[in-house]
Design a protein around this motif. Structure first.
Motif, PDB file in Angstrom:
ATOM      1  N   GLU A  18       0.745  -1.182   0.060  1.00 41.40           N
ATOM      2  CA  GLU A  18       0.011   0.019   0.005  1.00 41.40           C
ATOM      3  C   GLU A  18       0.772   1.367   0.092  1.00 41.40           C
ATOM      4  O   GLU A  18       0.753   2.417  -0.610  1.00 41.40           O
ATOM      5  CB  GLU A  18      -0.856   0.001   1.301  1.00 41.40           C
ATOM      6  N   SER A  19       2.008   1.154   0.513  1.00 40.23           N
ATOM      7  CA  SER A  19       3.026   2.273   0.534  1.00 40.23           C
ATOM      8  C   SER A  19       3.493   2.585  -0.648  1.00 40.23           C
ATOM      9  O   SER A  19       3.566   3.788  -1.279  1.00 40.23           O
ATOM     10  CB  SER A  19       4.084   2.103   1.661  1.00 40.23           C
ATOM     11  N   LYS A  20       3.688   1.493  -1.502  1.00 42.79           N
ATOM     12  CA  LYS A  20       3.864   1.852  -3.213  1.00 42.79           C
ATOM     13  C   LYS A  20       3.012   2.280  -3.839  1.00 42.79           C
ATOM     14  O   LYS A  20       3.247   2.940  -4.573  1.00 42.79           O
ATOM     15  CB  LYS A  20       4.456   0.314  -3.410  1.00 42.79           C
ATOM     16  N   THR A  21       1.701   1.880  -3.462  1.00 47.75           N
ATOM     17  CA  THR A  21       0.483   2.486  -4.119  1.00 47.75           C
ATOM     18  C   THR A  21       0.442   4.074  -3.930  1.00 47.75           C
ATOM     19  O   THR A  21       0.170   4.988  -4.855  1.00 47.75           O
ATOM     20  CB  THR A  21      -0.703   1.821  -3.682  1.00 47.75           C
ATOM     21  N   ILE A  22       0.790   4.543  -2.760  1.00 47.79           N
ATOM     22  CA  ILE A  22       0.735   6.002  -2.403  1.00 47.79           C
ATOM     23  C   ILE A  22       1.964   6.533  -3.324  1.00 47.79           C
ATOM     24  O   ILE A  22       1.711   7.755  -3.656  1.00 47.79           O
ATOM     25  CB  ILE A  22       1.062   6.039  -0.820  1.00 47.79           C
ATOM     26  N   GLN A  23       2.932   5.764  -3.394  1.00 48.00           N
ATOM     27  CA  GLN A  23       4.105   6.760  -4.231  1.00 48.00           C
ATOM     28  C   GLN A  23       3.750   6.809  -5.527  1.00 48.00           C
ATOM     29  O   GLN A  23       3.942   7.713  -6.283  1.00 48.00           O
ATOM     30  CB  GLN A  23       5.499   5.602  -4.114  1.00 48.00           C
ATOM     31  N   ASP A  24       2.772   5.861  -6.087  1.00 51.69           N
ATOM     32  CA  ASP A  24       2.442   5.806  -7.500  1.00 51.69           C
ATOM     33  C   ASP A  24       1.397   6.816  -7.712  1.00 51.69           C
ATOM     34  O   ASP A  24       1.331   7.477  -8.644  1.00 51.69           O
ATOM     35  CB  ASP A  24       1.802   4.536  -7.734  1.00 51.69           C
ATOM     36  N   ILE A  25       0.888   7.134  -6.587  1.00 53.43           N
ATOM     37  CA  ILE A  25      -0.262   8.092  -6.647  1.00 53.43           C
ATOM     38  C   ILE A  25       0.414   9.428  -6.553  1.00 53.43           C
ATOM     39  O   ILE A  25      -0.116  10.519  -7.304  1.00 53.43           O
ATOM     40  CB  ILE A  25      -1.236   8.115  -5.532  1.00 53.43           C
TER      41      ILE A  25
ATOM     42  N   GLY B  56       5.143  12.857  12.581  1.00 52.73           N
ATOM     43  CA  GLY B  56       6.153  13.784  13.238  1.00 52.73           C
ATOM     44  C   GLY B  56       7.528  13.067  13.516  1.00 52.73           C
ATOM     45  O   GLY B  56       8.521  13.798  14.061  1.00 52.73           O
ATOM     46  N   ALA B  57       7.735  12.007  13.078  1.00 54.52           N
ATOM     47  CA  ALA B  57       9.084  11.320  13.159  1.00 54.52           C
ATOM     48  C   ALA B  57       9.326  10.317  12.010  1.00 54.52           C
ATOM     49  O   ALA B  57       8.240   9.841  11.278  1.00 54.52           O
ATOM     50  CB  ALA B  57       9.121  10.522  14.359  1.00 54.52           C
ATOM     51  N   PRO B  58      10.484  10.145  11.445  1.00 54.11           N
ATOM     52  CA  PRO B  58      10.603   9.136  10.587  1.00 54.11           C
ATOM     53  C   PRO B  58      10.042   7.766  10.758  1.00 54.11           C
ATOM     54  O   PRO B  58      10.141   7.249  11.525  1.00 54.11           O
ATOM     55  CB  PRO B  58      12.215   8.901  10.430  1.00 54.11           C
ATOM     56  N   SER B  59       9.468   7.264   9.569  1.00 58.40           N
ATOM     57  CA  SER B  59       9.054   5.749   9.841  1.00 58.40           C
ATOM     58  C   SER B  59       8.939   5.254   8.415  1.00 58.40           C
ATOM     59  O   SER B  59       8.231   5.882   7.434  1.00 58.40           O
ATOM     60  CB  SER B  59       7.380   6.139  10.263  1.00 58.40           C
ATOM     61  N   TYR B  60       9.764   4.105   8.260  1.00 59.33           N
ATOM     62  CA  TYR B  60       9.873   3.555   6.784  1.00 59.33           C
ATOM     63  C   TYR B  60       9.772   1.978   7.092  1.00 59.33           C
ATOM     64  O   TYR B  60       9.842   1.404   8.084  1.00 59.33           O
ATOM     65  CB  TYR B  60      11.364   3.872   6.581  1.00 59.33           C
ATOM     66  N   PHE B  61       9.282   1.538   5.909  1.00 61.18           N
ATOM     67  CA  PHE B  61       9.173  -0.090   5.732  1.00 61.18           C
ATOM     68  C   PHE B  61      10.866  -0.522   5.516  1.00 61.18           C
ATOM     69  O   PHE B  61      11.503   0.624   5.054  1.00 61.18           O
ATOM     70  CB  PHE B  61       8.331  -0.533   4.623  1.00 61.18           C
ATOM     71  N   GLY B  62      10.923  -1.853   5.344  1.00 57.92           N
ATOM     72  CA  GLY B  62      12.216  -2.321   5.230  1.00 57.92           C
ATOM     73  C   GLY B  62      13.067  -1.904   3.910  1.00 57.92           C
ATOM     74  O   GLY B  62      13.936  -1.766   3.787  1.00 57.92           O
ATOM     75  N   ASP B  63      12.128  -1.451   2.888  1.00 59.15           N
ATOM     76  CA  ASP B  63      12.679  -1.129   1.583  1.00 59.15           C
ATOM     77  C   ASP B  63      12.828   0.464   1.467  1.00 59.15           C
ATOM     78  O   ASP B  63      13.104   0.704   0.307  1.00 59.15           O
ATOM     79  CB  ASP B  63      12.048  -1.688   0.392  1.00 59.15           C
ATOM     80  N   GLY B  64      12.561   1.198   2.515  1.00 60.44           N
ATOM     81  CA  GLY B  64      12.699   2.513   2.377  1.00 60.44           C
ATOM     82  C   GLY B  64      11.495   3.498   2.059  1.00 60.44           C
ATOM     83  O   GLY B  64      11.540   4.596   2.086  1.00 60.44           O
ATOM     84  N   GLN B  65      10.398   2.390   1.995  1.00 59.94           N
ATOM     85  CA  GLN B  65       8.932   3.290   1.684  1.00 59.94           C
ATOM     86  C   GLN B  65       8.624   3.766   2.872  1.00 59.94           C
ATOM     87  O   GLN B  65       8.609   3.155   3.930  1.00 59.94           O
ATOM     88  CB  GLN B  65       7.967   2.295   1.106  1.00 59.94           C
TER      89      GLN B  65
END
Length: 286
Positions: free
Chosen positions: A147-154, A242-251
């Motif tokens: 879903e994070s990848k979908t946001i990036q695509d949007i 309010g703070a960095p939050s990432y998945f394992g691939d940097g999304q």
């Protein structure tokens, strides 16, 4: 047609869906957008309609024609047609001069002495409807990496849609050989209009029955729709928590964005009837 839907279970969870349709070419048919984006309706949703008017002072013009009318009575007693024309034009000119002179020379004295002013008989006259603007904010929290990848695509789709393409072919006709260095020179690149965007809302009244499909039949006129818009700004917050939050691939794991759009043309009564109430169906030129 590319289609981006966020979240994955949008059609089974959200009764009101906002639909963005992106048209990259002027010739693209209304029914076949290049990109479709479906998102939950934003929490803050408003739409402003406004019309601008000109404020005309009728009093001075009326005074001028009063002077002109008095001159016409004198013209009627003139024997020569040429003399009559000259006299008529002279009366109108005298009326203008007298009116301006009275305003400049005497208005201040009268207002000071009497504490009053001339009734200018102001009247509002239509100027034009103002182009509607739309500011929409979305807070998107993906439940998983896909879903994070979908946001990036949007985000990418909006970024590309808002920026104007360049007419390199036209630049080449003016002496550019098409190389990046020459295309970036003065006169080598011409900006064209960016992609057009339409927005409407789809209401899925079958969600409770488990149906997860949306079409134009679900379009609601209880809110609003837009005619063709250009995207004016896109503000993306990659650290919405309010703070960095990432998945394992940097999304990024928590994002939000604001999109500001404005309609290309002002809307007449007939266009609002078609856009907001579908009184005559869709129109490719709106």
């Amino acid at each position: 047609m590319l289609k981006h839907t966020f979240p994955e279970d949008l059609l089974s969870q959200s009764p009101m869906v906002i639909r963005f349709r992106i048209y990259d070419k002027v010739t693209t048919p209304e029914s076949s957008p290049d990109i479709m984006i479906l998102l939950p309706a934003p929490l803050a949703l408003s739409n402003q309609y406004s019309v601008s008017f000109d404020d005309l002072e009728a009093g001075l013009l009326e005074k001028t024609f009063e002077e002109f009318s008095e001159g016409v009575n004198n013209v009627m007693n003139t024997n020569s047609a040429g003399e009559a024309t000259v006299a008529a034009l002279g009366s109108f000119a005298d009326g203008v001069v007298n009116t301006v002179g009275n305003v400049i020379g005497g208005a201040g004295i009268v207002r000071r002495a009497l504490g009053s002013n001339i009734n200018k008989k102001n009247e509002m006259v239509i100027n034009k409807p103002n182009n509607r603007s739309f500011n929409l904010r979305f807070q998107l929290v993906p439940k998983k990496k896909e879903e994070s990848k979908t946001i990036q695509d949007i985000i990418q789709a909006f970024k590309l849609a808002m920026h104007p393409p360049t007419n390199k072919a036209l630049g080449q006709q003016n002496g550019s050989n098409g190389s990046p260095a020459e295309d970036s020179g003065a006169g080598g690149i011409f900006f064209l209009n960016p992609a057009r965007v339409k927005v409407d809302f789809l209401f899925n009244n079958d969600i409770q029955q488990g149906n997860g499909s949306l079409s134009d039949a679900n379009k609601t006129n209880k809110l609003f729709s837009t005619s063709f818009c250009f995207i004016q700004s896109l503000d993306v917050n990659y650290h919405n928590a309010g703070a960095p939050s990432y998945f394992g691939d940097g999304q990024p794991g928590n994002m939000s964005f604001n999109i500001q759009m404005q309609e290309i043309r002002p809307n007449s009564r007939e266009m609002i009837s078609r856009i907001d109430y579908d009184s005559r169906g869709d129109n490719n030129n709106e």
